[in-house]
Write a protein that holds these residues in place. Sequence first.
Motif, PDB file in Angstrom:
ATOM      1  N   GLN B  56      39.659 -32.669  -4.791  1.00  0.00           N
ATOM      2  CA  GLN B  56      39.076 -31.405  -4.345  1.00  0.00           C
ATOM      3  C   GLN B  56      37.995 -31.610  -3.300  1.00  0.00           C
ATOM      4  N   SER B  57      38.136 -32.719  -2.563  1.00  0.00           N
ATOM      5  CA  SER B  57      37.237 -32.945  -1.432  1.00  0.00           C
ATOM      6  C   SER B  57      38.027 -33.682  -0.360  1.00  0.00           C
ATOM      7  N   PHE B 190      29.462 -24.904  -1.314  1.00  0.00           N
ATOM      8  CA  PHE B 190      30.806 -25.477  -1.188  1.00  0.00           C
ATOM      9  C   PHE B 190      31.307 -25.360   0.247  1.00  0.00           C
ATOM     10  N   LEU B 209      32.068 -38.018  -9.842  1.00  0.00           N
ATOM     11  CA  LEU B 209      32.666 -36.683  -9.792  1.00  0.00           C
ATOM     12  C   LEU B 209      34.178 -36.895  -9.753  1.00  0.00           C
ATOM     13  N   HIS B 211      36.858 -35.151 -10.058  1.00  0.00           N
ATOM     14  CA  HIS B 211      37.732 -34.242  -9.316  1.00  0.00           C
ATOM     15  C   HIS B 211      37.546 -34.375  -7.820  1.00  0.00           C
ATOM     16  N   LEU B 212      36.423 -34.955  -7.413  1.00  0.00           N
ATOM     17  CA  LEU B 212      36.168 -35.151  -5.984  1.00  0.00           C
ATOM     18  C   LEU B 212      36.406 -36.603  -5.582  1.00  0.00           C
ATOM     19  N   GLN B 229      31.873 -33.351  -0.251  1.00  0.00           N
ATOM     20  CA  GLN B 229      32.110 -31.961   0.128  1.00  0.00           C
ATOM     21  C   GLN B 229      33.021 -31.330  -0.917  1.00  0.00           C
ATOM     22  N   ALA B 230      32.538 -30.307  -1.567  1.00  0.00           N
ATOM     23  CA  ALA B 230      33.340 -29.637  -2.591  1.00  0.00           C
ATOM     24  C   ALA B 230      34.219 -28.596  -1.909  1.00  0.00           C
ATOM     25  N   ASN B 231      35.526 -28.744  -2.083  1.00  0.00           N
ATOM     26  CA  ASN B 231      36.444 -27.771  -1.477  1.00  0.00           C
ATOM     27  C   ASN B 231      36.889 -26.731  -2.490  1.00  0.00           C
ATOM     28  N   GLN B 236      32.817 -28.153 -11.987  1.00  0.00           N
ATOM     29  CA  GLN B 236      33.557 -29.365 -12.289  1.00  0.00           C
ATOM     30  C   GLN B 236      32.641 -30.329 -13.019  1.00  0.00           C
ATOM     31  N   ALA B 257      29.849 -25.624  -7.489  1.00  0.00           N
ATOM     32  CA  ALA B 257      29.920 -25.400  -6.042  1.00  0.00           C
ATOM     33  C   ALA B 257      29.991 -23.900  -5.822  1.00  0.00           C
TER      34      ALA B 257
END
Lengths: 486, 299
Positions: B56-57, B190, B209, B211-212, B229-231, B236, B257
């Motif tokens: 997710q980044s 975010f 992190l 998920h990132l 960078q959280a997209n 999370q 985010a």
Amino acid sequence: MNRSRQFFGTVAVLVGVALCGGCAKSPEPKFVLAKSTEEIVPVRIGDEKTAVNPVEAALHENFGTPNSLVAWELFPLDYGKAEDDLDHPERGTEGWKLLHGRNLYMQHCVHCHGTSGDGAGPTAKFLNPRPRDYRLGKFKFKSTAGAIRPSREDLRTTLEHGIPGTSMPSFVLLKDDLEPIIEYVRFLSMRGEYEFRLYKGIQGILGRKVLAKGGSVPAEAPEEARAEFNDGWKDTLEQVSTDLAEAWTTADAPESIINPREATILDDAKVLADPKPRGSVKFSGETLPADRRVKLDHKEGQYWAVKSLKDEELGFVHHESLEARTGIDPKTGKPTEKSLKRGRELYYSQAVACFKCHGYGGRGDGPSTEDFWEVGNDSPLFQYAGQKYEVRGLHDDWDNHLEPRNLIRGVYRGGRRPIDLYRKVFAGINGAKMPGFSTSLTNDSDLWDLVNFVTTLPYDQSILQGPLPDPSVQPPAAPVNPQASN
Amino acid sequence: MSPWLIILSLGSAAVLLAGALTKKFWPAFFGLSAVATVGISVLAPSYRWWLPGGAQSPMGTEIDDLFYMILIITTVTYIAVHVVLITALIKFSGKPGVKASFSHGSHALEVVWTIVPAAILLFISLYQIDVWMRFRNFATFNRHSRENPVAEVTARQFEWRIRYPAPGKKLMQKPQPDDLYTVNDLHVPFGEPVVIQLRSEDVLHSFFLPHLRIKQDAVPGAIIPVQFQANFEGEQELVCAELCGWGHYKMRGQLTAQRKSEFDKYLRDLQARQSDDGVSGGRAAAVVTQATPKAENHP
């Protein structure tokens, strides 16, 4: 030959795996008795044939064991009424909240705070400061005045923020699960205090001698003595439980929370103008009952006679500006120079004497830390009250060695909001040696000056500099190095 | 235990038994282990034993690409080695009446199996260098976020203590009187690169992190900038990925985010809460009137 070696090899591996897995069953958790309770010799209560430890019996009857808790309706605890909640079917049982709280406590808290909340879990001995022992009913970080128990909200704050500077972490992510944990901690605290208070009650009835092991056994005492004991015991049980229930109910009452005093009553104030009442006033931290609530006009820096709604003269109020009262410059939001100066004056004064513990340089190394202190009446070692500790320095009510806070570090265990620090200066820290100054400093602006001084210290130590206000307060001369003077 | 697992276990036992009876135990053993390894890897995602969803980044996506590339290379190598191994075990196993021959090895073969892996390793190291540099090299970070770290995250046994600068101010290395503090609850805007300053108060921790796909050790005495960078918009997990003591398992936090405007509001609320002095019209009110949002220049 080869085949059999393969076979035995496989069997050996399987046996090894089974041995590693083991088959031991963990022991059943139980509430540990306090040392003082264990000293009590068995007594025959009422018409019972066998002699029992009366305190242990009362604890078992009213609080149960960790695996079968007893919910005593008398206490202000939310045990969790059975709910018809399809999303949470586990809430269908009576007392679900206490059970859920116990399970969570056993998962998150028990390794430091112990099964019975005595702060003696398996990890406790590695920690400094020690985990809190709830059994005294004393909690340091709370918003309530003096010895009042902490409110539910206070316990929640501690769980959510943790206690910086100690090993207590934050449990903010448990969210909805915090409530059951809070109830269970309250339950453990009530249980523990009940135990200590019963001990003191029994001490009152029987005197010290009969409690000691090898003393006369009341089970074999004459009939009249037993009857006398039974009467006294019945009263003690009732008294202690109602006292406790009341104490914990008070904790959640809004009046118990310390709020800054809105205005200051001056005995020698003059009436300058005809008061036109508007707005409400609090007197010396106590909120007046509704029918005596007073009103005054918000005119700053003037003295006003204050009258109640019943037109009864109550006193005079010096209604100060916000800046004069809290010592904060409204433009910058920072403490004014005047406030910091006054804070310093109070810090080094004989009346307030912060320096005695927190040190001349604010590093928590004041002269009191060099003294030998006495064991207090309320400590778990109350049997030794009056004797001196073997270790130099302050001790808290749990008999742990206590270091006054180093004010330069900017770590605030009880919260860093100005209101948190105000409450510490106002009411002191329960269980620790920090006294409250609500009575000695009746003017609220003095309390705020202290708060401002303390909150500025970590960022600007130059505010400590200057001549000391009271000539009798002098820091010790710097030790002379004999070699240098040679 | 699911019936599938029982069937698979029984099947494996049967294969090994059949191998042992036909004097092909070791070929059966290695063949089965290779099939099991590949099978488990293929099934793993459906049992949620794999990466926690897609990255997710942007950096996470690149790291995932690298991961899958290396996975493909190793899978091909793994299968090839096993084919050779099992073939050799069957073809050259001892036969009654046949005398074993001794070989001193093949020089050409040795050269080939040294150069080929070396070339693969060299390829991987050159191929990943760009991603690694952008992940680790502070100078390559986005300039705006590099100069305006969003927060300082201090790892401590066993929690994450977070310090934000006051709204409109820069994060200083030394704590400031108006800094804002939270625990285990990291908020970031975010959709834009953000930098945090990572520190440790006691022992080694690792800021992870999942998920990132961001993981960075926190080292006592060092301040390590981490960019990510959280997209996504939402929450999370933030966990510690370095065994740091008995409470390591519970050293968890949450990354939230949110939109820039919401993030700014979050900081202002935090500031108002933190400057609460219980006096009506006191500090908290002063803070709210001062902290009017300023237009910020974005690169």
